[in-house]
Scaffold this motif. Structure first.
Motif, PDB file in Angstrom:
ATOM      1  N   ASP A  71     -12.055  -3.726   6.007  1.00  0.00           N
ATOM      2  CA  ASP A  71     -11.842  -2.283   6.026  1.00  0.00           C
ATOM      3  C   ASP A  71     -10.416  -1.934   6.479  1.00  0.00           C
ATOM      4  O   ASP A  71      -9.771  -1.066   5.898  1.00  0.00           O
ATOM      5  CB  ASP A  71     -12.855  -1.583   6.941  1.00  0.00           C
ATOM      6  CG  ASP A  71     -14.276  -1.633   6.402  1.00  0.00           C
ATOM      7  OD1 ASP A  71     -14.459  -1.997   5.217  1.00  0.00           O
ATOM      8  OD2 ASP A  71     -15.206  -1.324   7.173  1.00  0.00           O
ATOM      9  N   GLU A  73      -7.803  -3.888   6.244  1.00  0.00           N
ATOM     10  CA  GLU A  73      -6.868  -4.331   5.210  1.00  0.00           C
ATOM     11  C   GLU A  73      -6.816  -3.307   4.069  1.00  0.00           C
ATOM     12  O   GLU A  73      -5.737  -2.957   3.585  1.00  0.00           O
ATOM     13  CB  GLU A  73      -7.288  -5.690   4.675  1.00  0.00           C
ATOM     14  CG  GLU A  73      -6.288  -6.287   3.703  1.00  0.00           C
ATOM     15  CD  GLU A  73      -6.661  -7.704   3.303  1.00  0.00           C
ATOM     16  OE1 GLU A  73      -6.451  -8.021   2.124  1.00  0.00           O
ATOM     17  OE2 GLU A  73      -7.150  -8.453   4.155  1.00  0.00           O
ATOM     18  N   GLN A  74      -7.964  -2.789   3.667  1.00  0.00           N
ATOM     19  CA  GLN A  74      -7.998  -1.773   2.609  1.00  0.00           C
ATOM     20  C   GLN A  74      -7.306  -0.493   3.060  1.00  0.00           C
ATOM     21  O   GLN A  74      -6.580   0.124   2.291  1.00  0.00           O
ATOM     22  CB  GLN A  74      -9.439  -1.483   2.202  1.00  0.00           C
ATOM     23  CG  GLN A  74     -10.085  -2.607   1.435  1.00  0.00           C
ATOM     24  CD  GLN A  74     -11.540  -2.337   1.128  1.00  0.00           C
ATOM     25  OE1 GLN A  74     -12.033  -1.245   1.315  1.00  0.00           O
ATOM     26  NE2 GLN A  74     -12.232  -3.367   0.654  1.00  0.00           N
ATOM     27  N   LEU A  75      -7.530  -0.124   4.303  1.00  0.00           N
ATOM     28  CA  LEU A  75      -6.869   1.071   4.846  1.00  0.00           C
ATOM     29  C   LEU A  75      -5.361   0.874   4.853  1.00  0.00           C
ATOM     30  O   LEU A  75      -4.604   1.756   4.456  1.00  0.00           O
ATOM     31  CB  LEU A  75      -7.383   1.352   6.264  1.00  0.00           C
ATOM     32  CG  LEU A  75      -6.800   2.572   6.959  1.00  0.00           C
ATOM     33  CD1 LEU A  75      -7.190   3.845   6.228  1.00  0.00           C
ATOM     34  CD2 LEU A  75      -7.284   2.625   8.404  1.00  0.00           C
ATOM     35  N   ASN A  76      -4.937  -0.301   5.264  1.00  0.00           N
ATOM     36  CA  ASN A  76      -3.505  -0.607   5.307  1.00  0.00           C
ATOM     37  C   ASN A  76      -2.894  -0.600   3.904  1.00  0.00           C
ATOM     38  O   ASN A  76      -1.794  -0.106   3.691  1.00  0.00           O
ATOM     39  CB  ASN A  76      -3.280  -1.962   5.981  1.00  0.00           C
ATOM     40  CG  ASN A  76      -1.817  -2.252   6.238  1.00  0.00           C
ATOM     41  OD1 ASN A  76      -1.076  -1.373   6.651  1.00  0.00           O
ATOM     42  ND2 ASN A  76      -1.414  -3.478   5.964  1.00  0.00           N
ATOM     43  N   ASP A  77      -3.632  -1.171   2.949  1.00  0.00           N
ATOM     44  CA  ASP A  77      -3.144  -1.231   1.572  1.00  0.00           C
ATOM     45  C   ASP A  77      -3.035   0.155   0.942  1.00  0.00           C
ATOM     46  O   ASP A  77      -2.231   0.380   0.040  1.00  0.00           O
ATOM     47  CB  ASP A  77      -4.055  -2.105   0.705  1.00  0.00           C
ATOM     48  CG  ASP A  77      -3.922  -3.584   1.053  1.00  0.00           C
ATOM     49  OD1 ASP A  77      -2.961  -3.956   1.754  1.00  0.00           O
ATOM     50  OD2 ASP A  77      -4.802  -4.358   0.633  1.00  0.00           O
ATOM     51  N   SER A  78      -3.838   1.092   1.405  1.00  0.00           N
ATOM     52  CA  SER A  78      -3.832   2.427   0.813  1.00  0.00           C
ATOM     53  C   SER A  78      -2.672   3.273   1.311  1.00  0.00           C
ATOM     54  O   SER A  78      -2.419   4.352   0.791  1.00  0.00           O
ATOM     55  CB  SER A  78      -5.152   3.142   1.101  1.00  0.00           C
ATOM     56  OG  SER A  78      -5.264   3.457   2.478  1.00  0.00           O
ATOM     57  N   HIS A  79      -1.953   2.798   2.326  1.00  0.00           N
ATOM     58  CA  HIS A  79      -0.822   3.576   2.863  1.00  0.00           C
ATOM     59  C   HIS A  79       0.485   3.066   2.352  1.00  0.00           C
ATOM     60  O   HIS A  79       0.943   2.168   2.100  1.00  0.00           O
ATOM     61  CB  HIS A  79      -0.811   3.556   4.399  1.00  0.00           C
ATOM     62  CG  HIS A  79      -1.892   4.411   4.946  1.00  0.00           C
ATOM     63  ND1 HIS A  79      -3.089   3.887   5.363  1.00  0.00           N
ATOM     64  CD2 HIS A  79      -1.979   5.744   5.122  1.00  0.00           C
ATOM     65  CE1 HIS A  79      -3.854   4.870   5.797  1.00  0.00           C
ATOM     66  NE2 HIS A  79      -3.220   6.009   5.664  1.00  0.00           N
TER      67      HIS A  79
END
Length: 79
Positions: A71, A73-79
Protein backbone atom coordinates in the motif's frame (compact mmCIF):
# COMPACT_ATOMS: atom_id res chain seq x y z
CA UNK A 1 16.01 12.14 4.52
CA UNK A 2 13.43 14.77 3.50
CA UNK A 3 11.14 16.19 6.17
CA UNK A 4 7.88 14.26 6.54
CA UNK A 5 9.36 10.93 5.44
CA UNK A 6 9.85 7.88 7.63
CA UNK A 7 11.98 4.77 7.20
CA UNK A 8 10.11 1.48 7.26
CA UNK A 9 12.09 -1.76 7.31
CA UNK A 10 11.21 -4.23 4.55
CA UNK A 11 11.84 -7.20 6.82
CA UNK A 12 9.68 -8.02 9.82
CA UNK A 13 11.65 -9.97 12.44
CA UNK A 14 10.27 -13.47 13.08
CA UNK A 15 10.89 -13.03 16.81
CA UNK A 16 8.74 -9.88 16.91
CA UNK A 17 5.95 -11.61 14.97
CA UNK A 18 6.09 -14.50 17.45
CA UNK A 19 5.78 -12.15 20.43
CA UNK A 20 2.87 -10.25 18.86
CA UNK A 21 1.12 -13.51 17.92
CA UNK A 22 1.52 -14.93 21.43
CA UNK A 23 0.13 -11.75 22.97
CA UNK A 24 -2.89 -11.73 20.65
CA UNK A 25 -3.60 -15.45 21.18
CA UNK A 26 -3.29 -15.03 24.96
CA UNK A 27 -5.76 -12.14 24.89
CA UNK A 28 -8.24 -14.03 22.68
CA UNK A 29 -7.94 -17.19 24.77
CA UNK A 30 -8.49 -15.32 28.03
CA UNK A 31 -11.62 -13.64 26.64
CA UNK A 32 -12.99 -17.01 25.52
CA UNK A 33 -12.18 -18.66 28.87
CA UNK A 34 -13.68 -15.83 30.90
CA UNK A 35 -16.86 -15.80 28.87
CA UNK A 36 -17.52 -19.49 28.23
CA UNK A 37 -15.38 -21.73 30.42
CA UNK A 38 -14.90 -19.86 33.65
CA UNK A 39 -11.10 -20.02 33.34
CA UNK A 40 -10.72 -23.82 33.24
CA UNK A 41 -7.22 -25.27 33.23
CA UNK A 42 -5.57 -25.83 29.85
CA UNK A 43 -6.03 -29.35 28.50
CA UNK A 44 -3.61 -30.90 26.00
CA UNK A 45 -6.23 -30.32 23.31
CA UNK A 46 -6.52 -26.65 24.22
CA UNK A 47 -2.74 -26.22 24.21
CA UNK A 48 -2.61 -27.74 20.70
CA UNK A 49 -5.38 -25.39 19.61
CA UNK A 50 -3.47 -22.39 20.99
CA UNK A 51 -0.36 -23.44 19.04
CA UNK A 52 -2.43 -23.57 15.82
CA UNK A 53 -3.93 -20.17 16.64
CA UNK A 54 -0.44 -18.80 17.28
CA UNK A 55 0.81 -19.98 13.88
CA UNK A 56 -2.24 -18.52 12.16
CA UNK A 57 -1.89 -15.22 13.98
CA UNK A 58 1.81 -15.00 13.09
CA UNK A 59 0.98 -15.59 9.42
CA UNK A 60 -1.65 -12.85 9.60
CA UNK A 61 0.89 -10.43 11.08
CA UNK A 62 3.20 -11.07 8.12
CA UNK A 63 0.33 -10.72 5.61
CA UNK A 64 -0.68 -7.41 7.20
CA UNK A 65 2.93 -6.18 7.16
CA UNK A 66 3.47 -6.98 3.48
CA UNK A 67 0.09 -5.49 2.55
CA UNK A 68 1.11 -2.31 4.34
CA UNK A 69 4.38 -2.24 2.36
CA UNK A 70 2.48 -2.74 -0.90
CA UNK A 71 0.00 0.00 0.00
CA UNK A 72 2.82 2.41 0.85
CA UNK A 73 4.63 1.57 -2.39
CA UNK A 74 1.47 2.24 -4.42
CA UNK A 75 0.89 5.48 -2.55
CA UNK A 76 4.47 6.52 -3.21
CA UNK A 77 4.21 5.60 -6.89
CA UNK A 78 1.07 7.70 -7.28
CA UNK A 79 2.89 10.89 -6.23
Amino acid sequence: MPAGFIVIPTVFPESKAQILAEQEVETMSKRIDDKFRGGLEYSDEKRAHLVRMNVGERRQIFRDFFKMLDDLEQLNDSH
